[in-house]
Design a protein around this motif. Structure first.
Motif, PDB file in Angstrom:
ATOM      1  N   PHE A   7       0.836  -1.196   0.000  1.00 58.90           N
ATOM      2  CA  PHE A   7       0.000   0.000   0.000  1.00 58.90           C
ATOM      3  C   PHE A   7       0.878   1.256   0.000  1.00 58.90           C
ATOM      4  O   PHE A   7       0.669   2.178  -0.792  1.00 58.90           O
ATOM      5  CB  PHE A   7      -0.911  -0.018   1.227  1.00 58.90           C
ATOM      6  CG  PHE A   7      -1.761   1.210   1.401  1.00 58.90           C
ATOM      7  CD1 PHE A   7      -2.987   1.325   0.754  1.00 58.90           C
ATOM      8  CD2 PHE A   7      -1.353   2.249   2.231  1.00 58.90           C
ATOM      9  CE1 PHE A   7      -3.775   2.447   0.912  1.00 58.90           C
ATOM     10  CE2 PHE A   7      -2.136   3.378   2.404  1.00 58.90           C
ATOM     11  CZ  PHE A   7      -3.358   3.477   1.743  1.00 58.90           C
ATOM     12  N   MET A  10       2.572   1.894  -3.347  1.00 63.94           N
ATOM     13  CA  MET A  10       1.646   2.357  -4.383  1.00 63.94           C
ATOM     14  C   MET A  10       1.194   3.792  -4.121  1.00 63.94           C
ATOM     15  O   MET A  10       0.928   4.542  -5.058  1.00 63.94           O
ATOM     16  CB  MET A  10       0.456   1.411  -4.486  1.00 63.94           C
ATOM     17  CG  MET A  10       0.811   0.026  -5.011  1.00 63.94           C
ATOM     18  SD  MET A  10       1.767   0.035  -6.554  1.00 63.94           S
ATOM     19  CE  MET A  10       0.592   0.816  -7.670  1.00 63.94           C
ATOM     20  N   VAL A  11       1.130   4.185  -2.864  1.00 63.34           N
ATOM     21  CA  VAL A  11       0.842   5.592  -2.543  1.00 63.34           C
ATOM     22  C   VAL A  11       1.966   6.476  -3.069  1.00 63.34           C
ATOM     23  O   VAL A  11       1.723   7.544  -3.645  1.00 63.34           O
ATOM     24  CB  VAL A  11       0.648   5.781  -1.021  1.00 63.34           C
ATOM     25  CG1 VAL A  11       0.673   7.261  -0.645  1.00 63.34           C
ATOM     26  CG2 VAL A  11      -0.666   5.149  -0.564  1.00 63.34           C
ATOM     27  N   HIS A  14       1.460   6.617  -7.148  1.00 56.45           N
ATOM     28  CA  HIS A  14       0.432   7.438  -7.791  1.00 56.45           C
ATOM     29  C   HIS A  14      -0.454   8.222  -6.820  1.00 56.45           C
ATOM     30  O   HIS A  14      -1.493   8.721  -7.212  1.00 56.45           O
ATOM     31  CB  HIS A  14      -0.436   6.600  -8.749  1.00 56.45           C
ATOM     32  CG  HIS A  14      -1.118   5.429  -8.109  1.00 56.45           C
ATOM     33  ND1 HIS A  14      -1.506   4.330  -8.824  1.00 56.45           N
ATOM     34  CD2 HIS A  14      -1.484   5.200  -6.835  1.00 56.45           C
ATOM     35  CE1 HIS A  14      -2.076   3.469  -8.030  1.00 56.45           C
ATOM     36  NE2 HIS A  14      -2.076   3.959  -6.824  1.00 56.45           N
ATOM     37  N   GLN A  18      -5.632   8.148  -5.071  1.00 60.14           N
ATOM     38  CA  GLN A  18      -5.822   7.083  -6.059  1.00 60.14           C
ATOM     39  C   GLN A  18      -5.741   5.705  -5.407  1.00 60.14           C
ATOM     40  O   GLN A  18      -6.554   4.826  -5.703  1.00 60.14           O
ATOM     41  CB  GLN A  18      -4.779   7.211  -7.173  1.00 60.14           C
ATOM     42  CG  GLN A  18      -4.786   6.087  -8.195  1.00 60.14           C
ATOM     43  CD  GLN A  18      -6.038   6.051  -9.066  1.00 60.14           C
ATOM     44  OE1 GLN A  18      -6.945   6.870  -8.905  1.00 60.14           O
ATOM     45  NE2 GLN A  18      -6.091   5.089  -9.968  1.00 60.14           N
ATOM     46  N   GLU A  19      -4.782   5.518  -4.518  1.00 63.55           N
ATOM     47  CA  GLU A  19      -4.626   4.196  -3.907  1.00 63.55           C
ATOM     48  C   GLU A  19      -5.800   3.861  -2.990  1.00 63.55           C
ATOM     49  O   GLU A  19      -6.237   2.704  -2.929  1.00 63.55           O
ATOM     50  CB  GLU A  19      -3.298   4.094  -3.158  1.00 63.55           C
ATOM     51  CG  GLU A  19      -2.944   2.680  -2.706  1.00 63.55           C
ATOM     52  CD  GLU A  19      -2.956   1.659  -3.832  1.00 63.55           C
ATOM     53  OE1 GLU A  19      -3.257   0.480  -3.545  1.00 63.55           O
ATOM     54  OE2 GLU A  19      -2.681   2.020  -5.009  1.00 63.55           O
ATOM     55  N   LYS A  20      -6.326   4.854  -2.305  1.00 64.62           N
ATOM     56  CA  LYS A  20      -7.500   4.598  -1.466  1.00 64.62           C
ATOM     57  C   LYS A  20      -8.709   4.232  -2.320  1.00 64.62           C
ATOM     58  O   LYS A  20      -9.536   3.400  -1.924  1.00 64.62           O
ATOM     59  CB  LYS A  20      -7.806   5.803  -0.571  1.00 64.62           C
ATOM     60  CG  LYS A  20      -6.785   5.977   0.548  1.00 64.62           C
ATOM     61  CD  LYS A  20      -7.234   6.954   1.612  1.00 64.62           C
ATOM     62  CE  LYS A  20      -8.281   6.360   2.505  1.00 64.62           C
ATOM     63  NZ  LYS A  20      -8.572   7.209   3.682  1.00 64.62           N
ATOM     64  N   ARG A  26      -7.769  -3.978  -4.502  1.00 61.40           N
ATOM     65  CA  ARG A  26      -6.623  -4.666  -3.877  1.00 61.40           C
ATOM     66  C   ARG A  26      -7.087  -5.820  -2.990  1.00 61.40           C
ATOM     67  O   ARG A  26      -6.404  -6.839  -2.880  1.00 61.40           O
ATOM     68  CB  ARG A  26      -5.796  -3.693  -3.028  1.00 61.40           C
ATOM     69  CG  ARG A  26      -5.304  -2.447  -3.752  1.00 61.40           C
ATOM     70  CD  ARG A  26      -4.460  -2.733  -4.944  1.00 61.40           C
ATOM     71  NE  ARG A  26      -3.831  -1.515  -5.442  1.00 61.40           N
ATOM     72  CZ  ARG A  26      -3.468  -1.320  -6.692  1.00 61.40           C
ATOM     73  NH1 ARG A  26      -3.658  -2.256  -7.605  1.00 61.40           N
ATOM     74  NH2 ARG A  26      -2.904  -0.186  -7.056  1.00 61.40           N
ATOM     75  N   TYR A  31      -1.504  -7.394  -4.681  1.00 53.43           N
ATOM     76  CA  TYR A  31      -0.434  -6.455  -4.996  1.00 53.43           C
ATOM     77  C   TYR A  31       0.735  -7.051  -5.767  1.00 53.43           C
ATOM     78  O   TYR A  31       1.787  -6.416  -5.841  1.00 53.43           O
ATOM     79  CB  TYR A  31       0.114  -5.860  -3.699  1.00 53.43           C
ATOM     80  CG  TYR A  31      -0.616  -4.636  -3.185  1.00 53.43           C
ATOM     81  CD1 TYR A  31      -0.714  -3.488  -3.956  1.00 53.43           C
ATOM     82  CD2 TYR A  31      -1.180  -4.627  -1.916  1.00 53.43           C
ATOM     83  CE1 TYR A  31      -1.358  -2.359  -3.472  1.00 53.43           C
ATOM     84  CE2 TYR A  31      -1.822  -3.503  -1.430  1.00 53.43           C
ATOM     85  CZ  TYR A  31      -1.910  -2.371  -2.211  1.00 53.43           C
ATOM     86  OH  TYR A  31      -2.547  -1.249  -1.737  1.00 53.43           O
ATOM     87  N   GLU A 241      -4.484   4.822   6.150  1.00 55.07           N
ATOM     88  CA  GLU A 241      -3.161   5.366   5.788  1.00 55.07           C
ATOM     89  C   GLU A 241      -2.361   5.762   7.019  1.00 55.07           C
ATOM     90  O   GLU A 241      -1.122   5.728   6.997  1.00 55.07           O
ATOM     91  CB  GLU A 241      -3.312   6.567   4.842  1.00 55.07           C
ATOM     92  CG  GLU A 241      -4.019   7.765   5.429  1.00 55.07           C
ATOM     93  CD  GLU A 241      -5.521   7.744   5.213  1.00 55.07           C
ATOM     94  OE1 GLU A 241      -6.143   8.826   5.298  1.00 55.07           O
ATOM     95  OE2 GLU A 241      -6.080   6.661   4.966  1.00 55.07           O
TER      96      GLU A 241
END
Length: 246
Positions: A7, A10-11, A14, A18-20, A26, A31, A241
């Motif tokens: 996670f 990927m944060v 981008h 977006q990741e949330k 996911r 992943y 997060e």
């Protein structure tokens, strides 16, 4: 480390927003790099990845004399993710013995397929002691094993999936940041339970992991009385997060 992507990574790639947005995706597909980069092919690639990675590569890693037992064991672990397990019950379910089950789970850990979470047991007489929970490093692999790629809003196992996701992602971030924290779950014989307890520099922190942010959470008074000074938090998709990025 042979972890999938995380996670936190990927944060960085981008951005948090977006990741949330992609969390539900996911939870279903995970992943692994091949899965993240080839959108639209996730299901087929995961089935190939689960087959080659979990079986062929694992069989080569060490002599596995009973591959059918290994396959059955993986399915049982996938169906019971987030639940306490006993080697004796697992052995009976897959038609094997305790020693073989212990060996195969150890092998799966060495291959970074699953990991065990032990029970915290120090102060309370009726705390469970010997059982463990088993989680998968990647939710996509877990779903491929049981062939369930249904979207999150239709699933009955979303709570267990979210718990697996959060604990696995937390483990990745602790390892990457070299934080020497020890992780446990906590439960008593009266079914009082806390999803995750971390110990860092002698300080305990308790976490309840809930998919629904509106679900009422009450931390067991038995736990708080016996482990005074423990901080407690609820982790949901809205605040994940804070827990998964250091």
């Amino acid at each position: 480390m042979l972890y999938p992507l995380s996670f936190a990574e990927m944060v960085q790639h981008h951005g948090l927003i977006q990741e949330k947005r992609l969390i539900e995706h996911r939870l279903v597909y995970g992943y692994y790099p091949e899965i993240v980069t080839k959108q639209g092919e996730e299901r087929e690639l995961l089935k190939l990845l689960a087959g080659s990675y979990l079986y062929k590569d694992l069989l080569m890693l060490e002599q596995v004399k009973k591959p059918l037992i290994l396959e059955k064991l993986l399915k049982v672990l996938a169906l019971q993710v987030g639940s306490e397990i006993s080697f004796q019950e697992l052995a009976q379910t897959v038609g094997s013995d305790n020693k073989t089950v212990d060996k195969y789970i150890d092998l799966l850990e060495k291959a970074y397929v699953v990991f065990r979470l032990p029970a915290l047991s120090r102060n309370v007489r009726n705390e469970i002691k010997k059982v463990k929970k088993v989680y998968f490093y990647d939710c996509g692999i877990r779903n491929a094993i049981i062939n369930n790629f249904k979207p999150v809003h239709t699933r009955t196992d979303v709570g267990a999936l979210w718990e697996n996701f959060v604990i696995a992602e937390r483990m990745k971030v602790l390892n990457y940041s070299m934080m020497d924290a020890t992780q446990y779950f906590w439960r008593t014989t009266q079914q009082q339970e806390i999803d995750l307890v971390e110990e860092y520099d002698g300080q305990l922190t308790a976490y309840e992991i809930k998919w629904n942010k509106n679900q009422k959470v009450r931390f067991s008074q038995t736990f708080t009385d016996n482990y005074p000074g423990t901080k407690s938090f609820v982790i949901s998709p809205e605040n994940a997060e804070d827990f998964l990025i250091l």
